[in-house]
Design an enzyme around this catalytic site. Structure first.
Site, mmCIF file in Angstrom:
data_model
loop_
_atom_site.group_PDB
_atom_site.id
_atom_site.type_symbol
_atom_site.label_atom_id
_atom_site.label_comp_id
_atom_site.label_asym_id
_atom_site.label_seq_id
_atom_site.Cartn_x
_atom_site.Cartn_y
_atom_site.Cartn_z
ATOM 1 N N SER A 12 60.736 38.530 29.666
ATOM 2 C CA SER A 12 59.548 38.015 29.804
ATOM 3 C C SER A 12 58.624 39.518 30.144
ATOM 4 O O SER A 12 57.290 39.349 29.887
ATOM 5 C CB SER A 12 59.398 36.851 30.715
ATOM 6 O OG SER A 12 60.028 37.457 31.951
ATOM 7 N N ASP A 237 71.294 43.940 32.151
ATOM 8 C CA ASP A 237 70.512 43.883 33.550
ATOM 9 C C ASP A 237 71.218 43.386 34.742
ATOM 10 O O ASP A 237 71.057 44.008 35.734
ATOM 11 C CB ASP A 237 69.086 43.465 33.066
ATOM 12 C CG ASP A 237 69.350 42.003 32.503
ATOM 13 O OD1 ASP A 237 70.088 41.259 32.365
ATOM 14 O OD2 ASP A 237 67.985 41.571 32.055
#
Length: 494
Positions: A12, A237
């Site tokens: 996002s 990540d």
């Protein structure tokens, strides 16, 4: 010392963080932050890769003006990829994992390989967003694109290619594809061939800490910056975030809390038992070649989408506002699985939750505060189901859980998690992914001696909060009602 530049690209938002080590403390400076949302391309969800690269170039130039740095590294979400043609050109914008084209692909894969056999090869939970399902769907729906593809590069590897020209895949991101064999520590070429994929598409795998290459001369000239090394770090990540988790003992869990929530523990080798398969857990590879046994579930996506809807209605809440609103709102008896299909696509999440409540004859959360409270509470209840599956798979219980990532900012979620799991929650390292990225760069550049040394520096640099379980009887009732609602049973009452 000179700094390192960490790019942490989430599903996002993206950010670039300049990190230095000063007096044995990590000092971070945000260089750039930008939204990173899907774009609609003729009815399909895609990533705007040109936009992403423009933000990266902008960040490199700006970072050079803010302070000197020797290296940079990229981490992103998993599973998504780009395809290069024989000329090394990106054929089309990468698909977003939430694109609906893969719906139903699991049933087709089951005709080729038994799901348990697939799990025993890859150790990855079956999710139709995985690279395997995306590539299979592309091959069958768009053979003209597939036939042109010479190389498949995961998102961080694709960015590294644009920066350096080097075609390599980093190990932790490869482990998210469901085409990597964690036991063989390589691509599962037998599986790749069985699915009809070209084995030549899959690049050489390199470990975190290796130098991918240096910035292309054309980029150095265009941006007016000095040449930099591009380092392979835990480019998934989650792998970078877990670097920050201080596993002081074997009774510690981690929860990497962002758009997705990943809850799990570290193992020395894959756990690919039938029990783990039926619990639908994933064995992903970590920075230090440890295995991360985890459950991948919906996370703050629901809060992010609710926030967007509030903004469309003219209400500009911050995430801190939302956490406080949830704390102040009354608890509504409304239970749902946060991974429900209707909650995994963009749109009016508050409306969908209210429709779910009405459809299942539950109390309807009316105010904005009640909506975000039921999201946080149902996330915490979902975490407990994942926690119990982890305990069942490894045959032991845990004493505490570390929350890292953006979700560590939401004190209400941390308290709900402590209550639901009946564990102490330690939250902190909200920029865990960027910090983990930076630590591996510093290790590669011989700035720190070891990851353990880096973790000690982190502990000395940032504060954490501890949340102890509260209201145990009430939360046991909530969990019982949650399970009964999800199974279609009768709740015991409020």
């Amino acid at each position: 010392m000179k700094g390192v530049l960490a790019f942490d690209l989430g599903a996002s938002s993206g950010r670039a963080v300049l990190t230095t080590l000063e007096n044995q403390k990590m000092v971070i400076k945000e260089v750039n932050r930008f939204s990173n949302y899907a774009i609609d391309s003729n009815g399909s969800l895609r990533w705007d890769f040109e936009f992403i690269m423009d933000e990266i170039y902008k960040s490199i130039k700006k970072a050079e003006q803010l302070g000197d740095f020797d290296s940079l590294a990229i981490d992103t979400w998993g599973v998504d990829f780009g395809l290069l043609d024989k000329n090394g050109e990106l054929i089309e914008n990468p698909y977003h994992y939430r694109d609906k084209r893969t719906n139903g692909s699991f049933s087709k894969i089951k005709e080729i390989i038994d799901p348990l056999s697939l799990y025993q090869k890859t150790g990855i939970q079956n999710m139709e967003i995985n690279t395997l399902f995306q590539l299979y769907t592309l091959k069958n729906q768009k053979p003209e694109i597939y036939d042109r593809a010479e190389h498949l590069l995961m998102m961080p590897d694709l960015i590294n290619y644009y920066l350096t020209g080097s075609i390599k895949t980093e190990r932790t991101i490869a482990s998210t594809t469901q085409l990597y064999n964690p036991t063989k520590q390589n691509w599962d070429y037998g599986l790749i061939e069985k699915l009809g994929f070209k084995t030549s598409m899959f690049p050489e795998i390199i470990d975190p800490g290796n130098v991918v290459g240096r910035l292309k001369d054309s980029i150095v000239e265009k941006l007016g910056v000095s040449n930099k090394k591009v380092i392979a770090i835990g480019s998934h990540d989650t792998a970078s975030a877990i670097v920050c988790t201080p596993f002081n003992n074997k009774e510690t869990l981690f929860l990497s809390s962002g758009t997705w929530s990943l809850i799990g523990t570290q193992l020395n080798e894959p756990n690919i038992s039938e029990n783990t398969y039926y619990n639908n857990l994933s064995n992903e590879t970590g920075v230090d070649n440890k295995i991360t046994l985890l459950k991948n579930i919906t996370g703050l996506w629901l809060i992010q989408e609710a926030k967007k809807q509030f903004e469309r209605e003219g209400k500009n809440y911050t995430f801190d506002d939302i956490s406080q609103m949830a704390k102040n709102a009354k608890s509504v008896e409304c239970y749902f699985d946060t991974d429900l299909a209707e909650l995994t696509v963009p749109g009016d999440i508050p409306k969908r939750i209210r429709l779910l409540a009405k459809k299942t004859n539950q109390d309807i959360p009316l105010s904005d505060g009640e909506i975000v409270r039921v999201i946080y509470e149902n996330l915490a209840l979902k975490y407990r189901t994942a926690y119990e599956e982890l305990c069942d798979s490894v045959g032991k219980y845990f004493k505490d859980i570390y929350i890292v990532g953006g979700g560590a900012n939401a004190d209400f979620l941390s308290q709900c998690t402590a209550n639901s799991l009946n564990l102490n929650v330690i939250s902190g390292f909200t920029e865990a992914t960027a910090l983990g990225n930076s630590l591996v760069q510093m290790l590669a550049m011989n700035v720190i001696e070891s990851l353990d040394n880096g973790k000690a520096i982190l502990a000395n640099s940032f504060e954490t909060k501890t949340f102890s379980p509260e209201d145990n009887e009430n939360w046991e009732t909530k969990y019982y009602n949650y399970k009964q609602t999800l199974s279609g049973g009768v709740k015991i009452g409020k």
